[in-house]
Design an enzyme around this catalytic site. Structure first.
Site, PDB file in Angstrom:
ATOM      1  CD  GLU A  43      -2.995   0.985   9.302  1.00  0.00           C
ATOM      2  OE1 GLU A  43      -2.565   1.798   8.470  1.00  0.00           O
ATOM      3  OE2 GLU A  43      -2.310   0.027   9.702  1.00  0.00           O
ATOM      4  CE1 TYR A 126      -1.920   1.208   3.624  1.00  0.00           C
ATOM      5  CE2 TYR A 126      -2.878   2.719   5.237  1.00  0.00           C
ATOM      6  CZ  TYR A 126      -1.961   1.732   4.904  1.00  0.00           C
ATOM      7  OH  TYR A 126      -1.109   1.260   5.846  1.00  0.00           O
ATOM      8  CG  ASP A 144       1.630   2.177   2.485  1.00  0.00           C
ATOM      9  OD1 ASP A 144       2.281   1.334   1.823  1.00  0.00           O
ATOM     10  OD2 ASP A 144       1.845   2.389   3.686  1.00  0.00           O
TER      11      ASP A 144
END
Ligand code: SF4
Length: 358
Positions: A43, A126, A144
């Protein structure tokens, strides 16, 4: 929960999208397990970087640092070397600091609560939602750019999606659509749809599993949603850099906060450089004299390289300075150009070095 879709439509959207994801999910390396460490690394790398570009870095990084303990125990320059080329190096520095915190304060386990995850360096809403939902199935919705585009088209949301009021409304919609019990699959399904079907331009609506619920399609607005973002005009910057080279072909790198641009060179090893206005050569020569005590009679201009960083268009102006002897100054490093890859450097530094070979 507030959403512009009826409960029945929400149920149908969930069912259709999850079934599609089941069939179409790509076999990406970070999907091979739900190990939170691996999900977290992916991520962070995927922020502002395309999937295809991330894959080789991801695999190499995990070979070097297979566990959070290995990452926490590494030196910063070792971490940066594996990150070198991915850009936005503060991500790597924060990740390294977060790994140390996970080992020291969380017994080597990525935290399981939103509050604790948000307390780690470099982890925002996020990333926390992505890691906690994918690794632990915590009911947290991600939002996102990809997800926002899908939700905006589904609901025919007009205007700049990043405008705070609109972004909050999209976050609310994302929360309302979140599909229990597998929040991780749901979030990944939405992201996947945004990446491969509901693309920014020319979305493949004919292949979309939720097309029948899509208001942008019904209103013929898919090419107008999302509305283009108002970006500030790019700022032009000129950076002159000196490749000081001795007769043995060795060059000098510096790592002095006063002598570099922290964004462009990411606080890593770099050639001596300075932002210049009109008289690049003279300004660079003055800078070298002041910072390294080197007086140069000739600087040979090499081909200019272009470099774009967020809203800056950077012209890199490399100069070759042939010197009999490289200066011995604190926080400098001397090596041959062939060894440049053995120390952490940013892509701007690599472009400057490449100018010598052009
Ligand atoms: Fe996106 Fe088209 Fe699907 Fe609507 S129908 S969500 S615009 S791909």
């Amino acid at each position: 929960m507030k959403t512009q879709f009826s409960a029945r439509t929400v149920a149908s959207i969930r069912k259709s999208l999850l079934a599609w994801f089941d069939q179409h999910r790509r076999a990406l390396p970070w999907r091979a397990s739900r190990d939170p460490y691996r999900v977290w690394i992916a991520e962070i790398m995927l922020q502002q970087t395309r999937i295809a570009a991330v894959i080789p870095y991801y695999e190499r990084f995990l070979e070097h640092f297979p566990t959070v303990e290995a990452l926490a125990g590494a030196r910063e320059d070792q971490v940066l070397r594996q990150w070198s080329g991915l850009g936005y190096y503060s991500r790597a520095r924060n990740m390294h600091r977060a790994a140390k915190e996970i080992v020291e304060r969380h017994q080597g386990k990525f935290p399981r609560t939103l509050e604790q995850a948000l307390g780690l360096p470099g982890i925002g809403d996020y990333t926390a939602a992505a890691v906690l939902s994918i690794a632990y199935d915590l009911p947290l919705a991600v939002l996102d750019g990809n997800v926002a585009r899908v939700l905006a088209r589904l609901g025919a949301v007009r205007g700049d999606l990043r405008e705070p009021r609109r972004w909050r409304a999209l976050a609310e919609t994302a929360r309302a659509l979140l599909a229990p019990p597998s929040a991780g699959d749901w979030n990944q399904a939405l992201m996947e749809l945004g990446e491969i079907v509901c693309t920014p331009r020319n979305p493949l609506c004919g292949e979309c599993p939720v097309a029948r619920f899509c208001r942008a399609v019904a209103l013929d607005l898919t090419d107008r949603i999302p509305a283009p973002r108002r970006k500030p005009a790019p700022v032009k910057v000129r950076i002159a850099a000196a490749i000081l080279r001795d007769p043995q072909g060795r060059v000098l790198l510096v790592r002095d906060p006063g002598a570099h641009d922290s964004v462009l060179f990411s606080r890593m090893w770099q050639f001596p450089a300075i932002e210049v206005s009109e008289h690049a050569q003279k300004e660079l020569a003055d800078h070298l004299e002041q910072t390294l005590g080197v007086e140069l009679s000739a600087l040979e201009q090499l081909p200019t390289a272009r470099h774009a960083v967020t809203y800056r268009n950077v012209a890199l102006l490399p100069f070759l300075a042939r010197v009999a002897k490289l200066p011995k100054v604190a926080r400098t490093r001397i090596l041959t150009l062939g060894k440049l890859g053995s120390v952490p450097v940013s892509s701007a530094t690599r472009k400057i070095a490449a100018a010598l070979l052009a």
